[in-house]
Design a protein around this motif. Structure first.
Motif, PDB file in Angstrom:
ATOM      1  N   GLU A  51       1.407   3.739 -14.134  1.00 40.29           N
ATOM      2  CA  GLU A  51       0.284   3.553 -13.230  1.00 40.29           C
ATOM      3  C   GLU A  51       0.451   2.250 -12.450  1.00 40.29           C
ATOM      4  OE1 GLU A  51      -3.284   3.629 -15.407  1.00 40.29           O
ATOM      5  OE2 GLU A  51      -3.134   5.739 -15.999  1.00 40.29           O
ATOM      6  N   GLU A  52       0.263   2.325 -11.065  1.00 42.73           N
ATOM      7  CA  GLU A  52       0.348   1.147 -10.218  1.00 42.73           C
ATOM      8  C   GLU A  52      -1.017   0.499 -10.103  1.00 42.73           C
ATOM      9  OE1 GLU A  52       1.879   2.234  -6.486  1.00 42.73           O
ATOM     10  OE2 GLU A  52       3.841   2.902  -7.250  1.00 42.73           O
ATOM     11  N   PRO A  53      -1.055  -0.800 -10.002  1.00 41.53           N
ATOM     12  CA  PRO A  53      -2.349  -1.468  -9.824  1.00 41.53           C
ATOM     13  C   PRO A  53      -2.978  -1.029  -8.504  1.00 41.53           C
ATOM     14  CG  PRO A  53      -0.545  -2.981  -9.394  1.00 41.53           C
ATOM     15  CD  PRO A  53       0.070  -1.733  -9.977  1.00 41.53           C
ATOM     16  N   PRO A  54      -4.284  -0.962  -8.424  1.00 41.75           N
ATOM     17  CA  PRO A  54      -4.944  -0.526  -7.184  1.00 41.75           C
ATOM     18  C   PRO A  54      -4.596  -1.450  -6.019  1.00 41.75           C
ATOM     19  CG  PRO A  54      -6.509  -1.568  -8.681  1.00 41.75           C
ATOM     20  CD  PRO A  54      -5.243  -1.381  -9.455  1.00 41.75           C
ATOM     21  N   LEU A  55      -4.426  -0.813  -4.782  1.00 43.42           N
ATOM     22  CA  LEU A  55      -4.082  -1.576  -3.589  1.00 43.42           C
ATOM     23  C   LEU A  55      -5.324  -2.225  -3.006  1.00 43.42           C
ATOM     24  CD1 LEU A  55      -1.685   0.952  -1.816  1.00 43.42           C
ATOM     25  CD2 LEU A  55      -1.055  -1.010  -3.218  1.00 43.42           C
ATOM     26  N   SER A  56      -5.111  -3.376  -2.392  1.00 41.98           N
ATOM     27  CA  SER A  56      -6.207  -4.012  -1.660  1.00 41.98           C
ATOM     28  C   SER A  56      -6.462  -3.228  -0.373  1.00 41.98           C
ATOM     29  CB  SER A  56      -5.852  -5.463  -1.340  1.00 41.98           C
ATOM     30  OG  SER A  56      -4.757  -5.504  -0.422  1.00 41.98           O
ATOM     31  N   ARG A  57      -7.585  -3.535   0.290  1.00 41.35           N
ATOM     32  CA  ARG A  57      -7.927  -2.842   1.539  1.00 41.35           C
ATOM     33  C   ARG A  57      -6.852  -3.073   2.596  1.00 41.35           C
ATOM     34  NH1 ARG A  57     -10.391   1.368   3.910  1.00 41.35           N
ATOM     35  NH2 ARG A  57     -11.255   0.821   5.956  1.00 41.35           N
ATOM     36  N   HIS A  58      -6.365  -4.299   2.692  1.00 40.18           N
ATOM     37  CA  HIS A  58      -5.326  -4.622   3.671  1.00 40.18           C
ATOM     38  C   HIS A  58      -4.042  -3.851   3.378  1.00 40.18           C
ATOM     39  CE1 HIS A  58      -2.866  -6.964   6.416  1.00 40.18           C
ATOM     40  NE2 HIS A  58      -2.008  -7.179   5.430  1.00 40.18           N
ATOM     41  N   GLU A  59      -3.643  -3.795   2.105  1.00 43.13           N
ATOM     42  CA  GLU A  59      -2.411  -3.080   1.751  1.00 43.13           C
ATOM     43  C   GLU A  59      -2.562  -1.585   1.979  1.00 43.13           C
ATOM     44  OE1 GLU A  59      -2.178  -4.398  -2.244  1.00 43.13           O
ATOM     45  OE2 GLU A  59      -0.753  -6.029  -1.811  1.00 43.13           O
ATOM     46  N   GLU A  60      -3.767  -1.031   1.727  1.00 45.41           N
ATOM     47  CA  GLU A  60      -4.002   0.391   1.932  1.00 45.41           C
ATOM     48  C   GLU A  60      -3.872   0.759   3.412  1.00 45.41           C
ATOM     49  OE1 GLU A  60      -4.863   4.364   1.180  1.00 45.41           O
ATOM     50  OE2 GLU A  60      -4.395   2.741  -0.229  1.00 45.41           O
ATOM     51  N   LEU A  61      -4.447  -0.060   4.309  1.00 44.27           N
ATOM     52  CA  LEU A  61      -4.347   0.203   5.738  1.00 44.27           C
ATOM     53  C   LEU A  61      -2.915   0.074   6.229  1.00 44.27           C
ATOM     54  CD1 LEU A  61      -7.524  -1.667   7.044  1.00 44.27           C
ATOM     55  CD2 LEU A  61      -7.203   0.791   6.793  1.00 44.27           C
ATOM     56  N   ARG A  62      -2.196  -0.904   5.703  1.00 46.19           N
ATOM     57  CA  ARG A  62      -0.800  -1.070   6.097  1.00 46.19           C
ATOM     58  C   ARG A  62       0.036   0.128   5.664  1.00 46.19           C
ATOM     59  NH1 ARG A  62       3.927  -3.200   3.937  1.00 46.19           N
ATOM     60  NH2 ARG A  62       5.292  -4.228   5.481  1.00 46.19           N
ATOM     61  N   LYS A  63      -0.235   0.642   4.452  1.00 44.35           N
ATOM     62  CA  LYS A  63       0.493   1.804   3.972  1.00 44.35           C
ATOM     63  C   LYS A  63       0.240   3.022   4.842  1.00 44.35           C
ATOM     64  CE  LYS A  63       1.035   4.744  -0.134  1.00 44.35           C
ATOM     65  NZ  LYS A  63       0.567   4.992  -1.509  1.00 44.35           N
ATOM     66  N   ARG A  64      -1.006   3.191   5.285  1.00 45.76           N
ATOM     67  CA  ARG A  64      -1.327   4.323   6.153  1.00 45.76           C
ATOM     68  C   ARG A  64      -0.641   4.205   7.507  1.00 45.76           C
ATOM     69  NH1 ARG A  64      -7.907   5.014   5.258  1.00 45.76           N
ATOM     70  NH2 ARG A  64      -7.839   5.493   3.015  1.00 45.76           N
ATOM     71  N   ARG A  65      -0.598   2.984   8.060  1.00 39.17           N
ATOM     72  CA  ARG A  65       0.080   2.794   9.342  1.00 39.17           C
ATOM     73  C   ARG A  65       1.559   3.116   9.247  1.00 39.17           C
ATOM     74  NH1 ARG A  65      -3.284  -1.911   9.740  1.00 39.17           N
ATOM     75  NH2 ARG A  65      -1.547  -3.211   9.009  1.00 39.17           N
ATOM     76  N   LEU A  66       2.196   2.706   8.152  1.00 34.66           N
ATOM     77  CA  LEU A  66       3.613   3.008   7.983  1.00 34.66           C
ATOM     78  C   LEU A  66       3.860   4.500   7.852  1.00 34.66           C
ATOM     79  CD1 LEU A  66       4.658   0.135   5.525  1.00 34.66           C
ATOM     80  CD2 LEU A  66       5.176   0.312   7.969  1.00 34.66           C
ATOM     81  N   GLU A  67       2.996   5.188   7.125  1.00 32.75           N
ATOM     82  CA  GLU A  67       3.136   6.635   6.983  1.00 32.75           C
ATOM     83  C   GLU A  67       2.925   7.346   8.317  1.00 32.75           C
ATOM     84  OE1 GLU A  67       0.344   7.651   4.005  1.00 32.75           O
ATOM     85  OE2 GLU A  67       1.594   6.977   2.314  1.00 32.75           O
ATOM     86  N   LYS A  68       1.955   6.858   9.119  1.00 26.48           N
ATOM     87  CA  LYS A  68       1.694   7.467  10.420  1.00 26.48           C
ATOM     88  C   LYS A  68       2.858   7.232  11.375  1.00 26.48           C
ATOM     89  CE  LYS A  68      -1.706   7.615  14.144  1.00 26.48           C
ATOM     90  NZ  LYS A  68      -3.000   7.088  14.649  1.00 26.48           N
ATOM     91  N   ALA A  69       3.461   6.030  11.289  1.00 25.05           N
ATOM     92  CA  ALA A  69       4.581   5.711  12.176  1.00 25.05           C
ATOM     93  C   ALA A  69       5.768   6.644  11.938  1.00 25.05           C
ATOM     94  CB  ALA A  69       4.996   4.260  11.987  1.00 25.05           C
ATOM     95  N   LYS A  70       5.945   7.097  10.690  1.00 25.80           N
ATOM     96  CA  LYS A  70       7.062   7.990  10.385  1.00 25.80           C
ATOM     97  C   LYS A  70       6.868   9.374  10.995  1.00 25.80           C
ATOM     98  CE  LYS A  70       8.099   5.715   5.961  1.00 25.80           C
ATOM     99  NZ  LYS A  70       8.158   5.881   4.499  1.00 25.80           N
ATOM    100  N   SER A  71       5.610   9.745  11.268  1.00 25.01           N
ATOM    101  CA  SER A  71       5.332  11.092  11.773  1.00 25.01           C
ATOM    102  C   SER A  71       5.009  11.126  13.263  1.00 25.01           C
ATOM    103  CB  SER A  71       4.161  11.700  10.997  1.00 25.01           C
ATOM    104  OG  SER A  71       2.996  10.906  11.147  1.00 25.01           O
ATOM    105  N   LEU A  72       5.164   9.981  13.982  1.00 26.26           N
ATOM    106  CA  LEU A  72       4.849   9.955  15.401  1.00 26.26           C
ATOM    107  C   LEU A  72       5.800  10.848  16.191  1.00 26.26           C
ATOM    108  CD1 LEU A  72       4.057   6.190  16.060  1.00 26.26           C
ATOM    109  CD2 LEU A  72       2.452   8.084  15.938  1.00 26.26           C
ATOM    110  N   GLN A  73       5.249  11.533  17.203  1.00 26.09           N
ATOM    111  CA  GLN A  73       6.028  12.388  18.080  1.00 26.09           C
ATOM    112  C   GLN A  73       5.761  11.978  19.523  1.00 26.09           C
ATOM    113  OE1 GLN A  73       8.211  14.676  17.126  1.00 26.09           O
ATOM    114  NE2 GLN A  73       7.773  14.382  14.928  1.00 26.09           N
ATOM    115  N   PRO A  74       6.752  12.139  20.417  1.00 26.20           N
ATOM    116  CA  PRO A  74       6.515  11.824  21.829  1.00 26.20           C
ATOM    117  C   PRO A  74       5.372  12.662  22.389  1.00 26.20           C
ATOM    118  CG  PRO A  74       8.852  12.183  21.400  1.00 26.20           C
ATOM    119  CD  PRO A  74       8.119  12.606  20.173  1.00 26.20           C
ATOM    120  N   HIS A  75       4.588  12.020  23.313  1.00 20.35           N
ATOM    121  CA  HIS A  75       3.475  12.747  23.916  1.00 20.35           C
ATOM    122  C   HIS A  75       3.990  13.883  24.786  1.00 20.35           C
ATOM    123  CE1 HIS A  75      -0.190  13.718  25.968  1.00 20.35           C
ATOM    124  NE2 HIS A  75       0.332  13.354  27.145  1.00 20.35           N
TER     125      HIS A  75
END
Length: 451
Positions: free
Chosen positions: A42-66
């Motif tokens: 089990e990993e320790p719970p992420l802070s709010r800042h770390e959670e948002l950063r993780k989501r941005r990184l995941e979204k960046a991997k799935s970006l597609q050209p407009h």
């Protein structure tokens, strides 16, 4: 005491910390870990800042050209007020188009012809337009055109040359362009209220302007953000009575002293140059950055009168500041023009740049203020509720002055208003605005950006 510690640990199964005495030595029967120990899986719970950063990184991997939809592709074919049917589709190089060929012309329809590489890299482009108010525009260009056959070039408008240079889309212009232009215009309803800031709205007249232009232009992309231009050619004018039945002609209210060049319109040999520095993120729909255009022109009379020689100096600066996000932008513009007649000479009234209309003082009539000197300030707060639409609050202020006078802030005329725009990712294709000034309330309908 040992028995009491064991009972407490068993009741909480790990609710105590690892420092809880004898409980550390006992194992929890369900997890197999000692009391107070964390599960290594089990990993320790992420802070709010770390959670948002993780989501941005995941979204960046799935970006597609407009990928623009059909409606956006259709709107994208508008460029500075023109519509090219079928994109690159055409009939033997002929493109049906709609355009605004002059301030106050109304909608014009016509054909453009583009034949790239007819001889090496030489392109040929031609356009013919007729508006609902009887305005006509004919133009032919031949040479190494800036667009290199990628699209039909924009119509050449003498009073908007710096605007056109400042609106060039980076990456779409060839490094070196040299071409010849022939143009004939027929404008039957051009307004004239008199020169200077003291002109009166009740003194409105109109006139017919015909002109012919033959010009050679050299453009060079000095860098990814710097464009230079040189041009020279012959400019011929003739005047006539305006066609608005409700408005008197210029000659009924003005004479040669108050409307220089009225009796014998001069012809010119013109030489000019300009530079554009463009640091906007998108020239068609800017959200940040700036553009600076400077220009110089010399008009030497060749019609024998030697009364209307002058030089023109012009600056056009535009800045765009995001306010927290790309959806909210503060857009600013400053424009300055100074015409300097030779000693004992004057600037013809029909060549004086003006304030009033859809791109300057929007709360005043077209061509409302004319002068040898001009300054203009514009500010807009732009908000994009969606990718295709924009709302705006704006204010304009400007002043003119005669050749023997100085520009004064006490002569500033101003207006304010609200606007709605339809945009693509590359251009403003429709603009509806309501503006108010001390003289009138004006509704602006345009197919190009304000600035």
């Amino acid at each position: 005491m040992i028995l009491l510690s064991w009972l407490t640990c068993a009741a909480g199964w790990g609710s105590l910390s690892a420092e809880s005495g004898p409980c550390r030595e006992l194992e929890q029967p369900e997890t197999g870990r000692r009391c107070g120990e964390q599960n290594p899986q089990e990993e320790p719970p992420l802070s709010r800042h770390e959670e948002l950063r993780k989501r941005r990184l995941e979204k960046a991997k799935s970006l597609q050209p407009h990928r623009p939809e059909f409606f956006e592709k259709l709107l994208a074919r508008f460029d500075r007020g023109r519509f090219e049917t079928g994109g690159n589709s055409n009939y033997r190089g002929f493109y049906p188009r709609f355009a605004r060929i002059a301030e106050g012309s109304g909608l014009a329809g016509g054909l453009s012809y583009l034949q790239p590489k007819i001889w090496g890299d030489v392109d040929v482009s031609a356009s013919a337009f007729y508006s609902v108010k009887g305005y006509r525009h004919f133009e032919v260009q031949m040479g190494l055109l800036p667009n290199r056959g990628k699209s039909t070039p924009p119509l050449l408008s003498e009073t908007e040359e710096l605007d056109q240079l400042a609106d060039l889309e980076r990456g779409k212009v060839s490094q070196l362009s040299i071409y010849a232009t022939g143009r004939r215009r027929f404008h039957p309803q051009v307004s004239y209220f008199g020169a200077g800031p003291e002109s009166q709205r009740t003194s409105e007249t109109d006139f017919l302007l015909r002109d012919n232009l033959f010009e050679i232009t050299l453009e060079y992309q000095l860098g990814s953000r710097l464009l230079g231009r040189l041009d020279t050619g012959f400019l011929q004018h003739s005047l006539g009575a305006g066609t608005r039945m409700s408005t008197p002609t210029v000659g009924e209210l003005f004479d040669e002293s108050s409307a220089p060049g009225l009796n014998a319109p001069p012809h010119y040999w013109r030489v000019g140059g300009s530079l554009v520095l463009d640091y906007r993120d998108n020239s068609g729909v800017p959200h940040k950055g700036f553009a600076l255009a400077v220009g110089w022109s010399r008009y030497d009379e060749v019609s024998g009168q030697n009364q209307f020689n002058f030089r023109r100096y012009e600056v056009d600066a535009r800045g765009f500041v995001p306010l927290g996000s790309r959806q909210r932008v503060m857009a600013l513009r400053f424009r300055f023009v100074n015409d300097r007649p030779a000693e004992g000479n004057r600037v013809p009234f029909f060549l004086q740049l003006s304030l009033g209309g859809s791109h300057t003082l929007r709360g005043f009539d077209r061509f409302r203020f004319r002068g040898d000197k001009l300054m203009l300030y514009q500010a807009e707060y732009r908000w994009e509720p969606s990718r295709r639409f924009e709302l705006a609050l704006f204010a304009d202020a400007g002043a003119v002055a005669g050749s023997g006078s100085k520009l004064s802030f006490s002569d500033l005329e101003s207006d304010f208003g609200v606007g709605f725009r339809v945009r693509t990712s590359r251009a403003t294709v429709f603009r509806l605005e309501q503006a108010w000034s001390r003289e009138a309330s004006k509704t602006v309908v345009s197919f190009s950006a304000s600035f």
